[in-house]
Design a protein around this motif. Sequence first.
Motif, PDB file in Angstrom:
ATOM      1  N   VAL A   1      52.757  27.059  33.875  1.00  0.00           N
ATOM      2  CA  VAL A   1      51.897  27.910  33.043  1.00  0.00           C
ATOM      3  C   VAL A   1      52.663  29.129  32.519  1.00  0.00           C
ATOM      4  O   VAL A   1      52.808  29.330  31.315  1.00  0.00           O
ATOM      5  CB  VAL A   1      50.648  28.364  33.825  1.00  0.00           C
ATOM      6  N   ILE A   2      53.156  29.958  33.420  1.00  0.00           N
ATOM      7  CA  ILE A   2      53.781  31.235  33.069  1.00  0.00           C
ATOM      8  C   ILE A   2      55.292  31.060  32.935  1.00  0.00           C
ATOM      9  O   ILE A   2      55.943  30.532  33.831  1.00  0.00           O
ATOM     10  CB  ILE A   2      53.490  32.309  34.139  1.00  0.00           C
TER      11      ILE A   2
ATOM     12  N   VAL B   1      49.135  37.785  41.966  1.00  0.00           N
ATOM     13  CA  VAL B   1      50.291  37.031  42.438  1.00  0.00           C
ATOM     14  C   VAL B   1      51.583  37.630  41.874  1.00  0.00           C
ATOM     15  O   VAL B   1      52.044  38.648  42.358  1.00  0.00           O
ATOM     16  CB  VAL B   1      50.146  35.534  42.119  1.00  0.00           C
ATOM     17  N   MET B   2      52.162  37.013  40.821  1.00  0.00           N
ATOM     18  CA  MET B   2      53.472  37.490  40.342  1.00  0.00           C
ATOM     19  C   MET B   2      53.380  38.380  39.106  1.00  0.00           C
ATOM     20  O   MET B   2      54.403  38.852  38.617  1.00  0.00           O
ATOM     21  CB  MET B   2      54.405  36.300  40.057  1.00  0.00           C
ATOM     22  N   LEU B   3      52.187  38.636  38.574  1.00  0.00           N
ATOM     23  CA  LEU B   3      52.040  39.446  37.371  1.00  0.00           C
ATOM     24  C   LEU B   3      52.019  40.931  37.748  1.00  0.00           C
ATOM     25  O   LEU B   3      51.159  41.362  38.517  1.00  0.00           O
ATOM     26  CB  LEU B   3      50.766  39.063  36.616  1.00  0.00           C
ATOM     27  N   ASP B   4      52.950  41.715  37.210  1.00  0.00           N
ATOM     28  CA  ASP B   4      53.079  43.112  37.620  1.00  0.00           C
ATOM     29  C   ASP B   4      52.891  44.108  36.485  1.00  0.00           C
ATOM     30  O   ASP B   4      53.128  45.303  36.665  1.00  0.00           O
ATOM     31  CB  ASP B   4      54.446  43.340  38.274  1.00  0.00           C
ATOM     32  N   THR B   5      52.470  43.628  35.302  1.00  0.00           N
ATOM     33  CA  THR B   5      52.252  44.537  34.173  1.00  0.00           C
ATOM     34  C   THR B   5      50.861  44.265  33.606  1.00  0.00           C
ATOM     35  O   THR B   5      50.682  43.397  32.746  1.00  0.00           O
ATOM     36  CB  THR B   5      53.340  44.347  33.099  1.00  0.00           C
ATOM     37  N   CYS B   6      49.878  44.969  34.131  1.00  0.00           N
ATOM     38  CA  CYS B   6      48.471  44.719  33.782  1.00  0.00           C
ATOM     39  C   CYS B   6      47.822  46.005  33.272  1.00  0.00           C
ATOM     40  O   CYS B   6      48.254  47.119  33.601  1.00  0.00           O
ATOM     41  CB  CYS B   6      47.701  44.191  34.998  1.00  0.00           C
ATOM     42  N   TYR B   7      46.767  45.826  32.489  1.00  0.00           N
ATOM     43  CA  TYR B   7      46.093  46.955  31.852  1.00  0.00           C
ATOM     44  C   TYR B   7      44.585  46.845  32.044  1.00  0.00           C
ATOM     45  O   TYR B   7      44.024  45.744  32.023  1.00  0.00           O
ATOM     46  CB  TYR B   7      46.434  46.991  30.357  1.00  0.00           C
TER      47      TYR B   7
ATOM     48  N   ALA C   1      66.542  39.726  32.690  1.00  0.00           N
ATOM     49  CA  ALA C   1      65.872  39.509  31.403  1.00  0.00           C
ATOM     50  C   ALA C   1      64.419  39.942  31.467  1.00  0.00           C
ATOM     51  O   ALA C   1      63.894  40.586  30.536  1.00  0.00           O
ATOM     52  CB  ALA C   1      65.978  38.038  30.999  1.00  0.00           C
ATOM     53  N   TYR C   2      63.752  39.614  32.572  1.00  0.00           N
ATOM     54  CA  TYR C   2      62.358  40.018  32.702  1.00  0.00           C
ATOM     55  C   TYR C   2      62.224  41.529  32.782  1.00  0.00           C
ATOM     56  O   TYR C   2      61.295  42.119  32.211  1.00  0.00           O
ATOM     57  CB  TYR C   2      61.711  39.376  33.930  1.00  0.00           C
ATOM     58  N   SER C   3      63.128  42.179  33.488  1.00  0.00           N
ATOM     59  CA  SER C   3      63.079  43.634  33.602  1.00  0.00           C
ATOM     60  C   SER C   3      63.182  44.295  32.231  1.00  0.00           C
ATOM     61  O   SER C   3      62.449  45.253  31.927  1.00  0.00           O
ATOM     62  CB  SER C   3      64.219  44.115  34.514  1.00  0.00           C
TER      63      SER C   3
ATOM     64  N   CYS D   1      46.998  40.992  31.546  1.00  0.00           N
ATOM     65  CA  CYS D   1      48.359  41.132  32.057  1.00  0.00           C
ATOM     66  C   CYS D   1      49.374  40.487  31.120  1.00  0.00           C
ATOM     67  O   CYS D   1      49.066  39.512  30.421  1.00  0.00           O
ATOM     68  CB  CYS D   1      48.491  40.475  33.434  1.00  0.00           C
ATOM     69  N   LEU D   2      50.594  41.022  31.146  1.00  0.00           N
ATOM     70  CA  LEU D   2      51.713  40.400  30.450  1.00  0.00           C
ATOM     71  C   LEU D   2      51.947  39.017  31.043  1.00  0.00           C
ATOM     72  O   LEU D   2      52.090  38.870  32.258  1.00  0.00           O
ATOM     73  CB  LEU D   2      52.967  41.267  30.610  1.00  0.00           C
ATOM     74  N   ALA D   3      51.983  37.998  30.181  1.00  0.00           N
ATOM     75  CA  ALA D   3      52.003  36.604  30.638  1.00  0.00           C
ATOM     76  C   ALA D   3      53.416  36.067  30.824  1.00  0.00           C
ATOM     77  O   ALA D   3      53.738  34.952  30.414  1.00  0.00           O
ATOM     78  CB  ALA D   3      51.222  35.722  29.657  1.00  0.00           C
ATOM     79  N   PHE D   4      54.279  36.875  31.428  1.00  0.00           N
ATOM     80  CA  PHE D   4      55.629  36.465  31.798  1.00  0.00           C
ATOM     81  C   PHE D   4      55.874  36.913  33.235  1.00  0.00           C
ATOM     82  O   PHE D   4      55.203  37.821  33.735  1.00  0.00           O
ATOM     83  CB  PHE D   4      56.684  37.102  30.892  1.00  0.00           C
ATOM     84  N   ALA D   5      56.851  36.288  33.887  1.00  0.00           N
ATOM     85  CA  ALA D   5      57.204  36.686  35.247  1.00  0.00           C
ATOM     86  C   ALA D   5      58.699  36.520  35.453  1.00  0.00           C
ATOM     87  O   ALA D   5      59.361  35.750  34.749  1.00  0.00           O
ATOM     88  CB  ALA D   5      56.430  35.871  36.276  1.00  0.00           C
TER      89      ALA D   5
END
Length: 542
Positions: A380-381, A413-419, A388-390, A459-463
């Motif tokens: 999915v993600i 879970v692994m998503l760390d950039t949410c609004y 690169a993700y940073s 959330c940003l849909a990348f990890a």
Amino acid sequence: MPSSMAISYYFLFLLFPSVLRLFLDDCSDRKVEAYGFKEMTQNFQSQSHVVSLSSLMPAQVCSTPAQGSDILSRGELQVTHKHGPCSPLKEANKKIPSLTQILMDDRSRIKFIHSKISNQDLVTNFASKIPANSGYSLGTENFVVRIGLGTPMQNLTLILDTGSDLTWVQCQPCVANCYLQQDPLFNPSASSTYSNITCNSHACAQLQQSTGNSRSCNTTCIYQIAYGDGSSYSEGYFATDTLTLSDLSSSDNVFPKFEFGCGENNQGQFGSADGLLGLGRNQVSMVSQTAQKYRKLFSYCLPSTRSSTGFLAFGSQVGDHDHHSSSSSSAPQYTPLLIDSNIPSFYFITMMGISVGGKNLSIPQSVFTTSGTIIDSGTVITRLPPAAYSALRSAFRQAMSEYPVYSIEYTYVMLDTCYNLNGYDTITIPTIVLHFAGGVNLSIDQSGILIQANKTHYCLAFAGNNAGNDLGILGNLQQRGIEVIYNVTGGKLGFGTSACSTETAVSTPPPMTAPAPAPAPHPMETQALCTSINIILPQQLI
């Protein structure tokens, strides 16, 4: 007597050709240095999307794109989200998983893919019966298609998976165990063209070679396949029957003696689907078995929302933009397909860079070459190397600085950039473009940039991966809405135009700001400058 201004214009006119020549020469040199990212300025013209949050929320009514009505009439298969209102699996809609569950299952799949690279065995509970030689956790965010099997044809709903080779279905009499599915179990005794494959056949040897299955065989060839979560598996007879890929009354999409698994011992995270359609690269995959007709050429468009539909096309139907998209006539962009002998089923591609809001991020090329990248329809993600993700996360956060951050990291879970977007109807998000070898630029659909976590959180849909050498994966959330073309024989992967997107985002031009003093431009920026320069001459000299 000429005025001083006229004299100035005269000398400017004399000097202009020399200055212009020097400028264009520099542009030419800079273009060579620009990493092969062709036509980049076209992608950079739109730096942001204005997104209605309602477009990211799941709808309860099926909304087929305008071009979707002719999919079946052209012999293509309709692709639907397993849990969406367009899905033939109505039972699946009663158990729609939460984002946390989706991400946990996705993480299991990723963990197993990474283990295949390092030759680790993550399956322990079922290993004594079925070795984990092929497959992994299928997760919950899957897409399904309807196919026909047998004579007369029995309709079945299968999960499409580019990371699996073997196609299998649940079969009667199901002597050991079958999970609950919506359609009737496939009945081999009701098909006049069904036949079991014998142990000493070439097909059984191919099965063992493709899956690593070395189970002893007496008379009838047995397949067994386990998945990376430790509880999902399928086991049964390796058989042949007639495969039908269209409702049309034509033999063009009918394949006699198609090899598949007739499962009589099945369990796991398959929802209420009837089995799996293997679109990997090995010999037993559907892609290889239909190669004489389709030349190992197929494409899909994954629907951009759960409430819309896409398609799965083969052979001559691939890349037919006339009926898939009326908004663009541009040809697909192709990047080389690579093979890794450790996991030959997967489709490898070369990622080169990332742009956010029209600006190329400063990421060393070695970051991507160290990890490698595959494209996968079941993940999915999208997973990126940590560095690169940073860089992506930092640029995205900066562009989204006006919105309130939901600060508890890894709640999802692994998503760390949410609004926390409570009270907002529309927001402005930066564009994200992924760059691949061959000058290919994939502009991510708005539905692949933000994912809704709950009513107010997005959330940003990348990890990021855990380690720099963990395999990068282009997930299905970032593939949605466009035609993805697999030309396996030609060794290339194509990204076509918007083929099944319901996107309503509005692209906005970059803001007009006064230029500030800056160091020498990056080669990417110079290319944009060179390709968009407008030279204005004084009116007196025109």
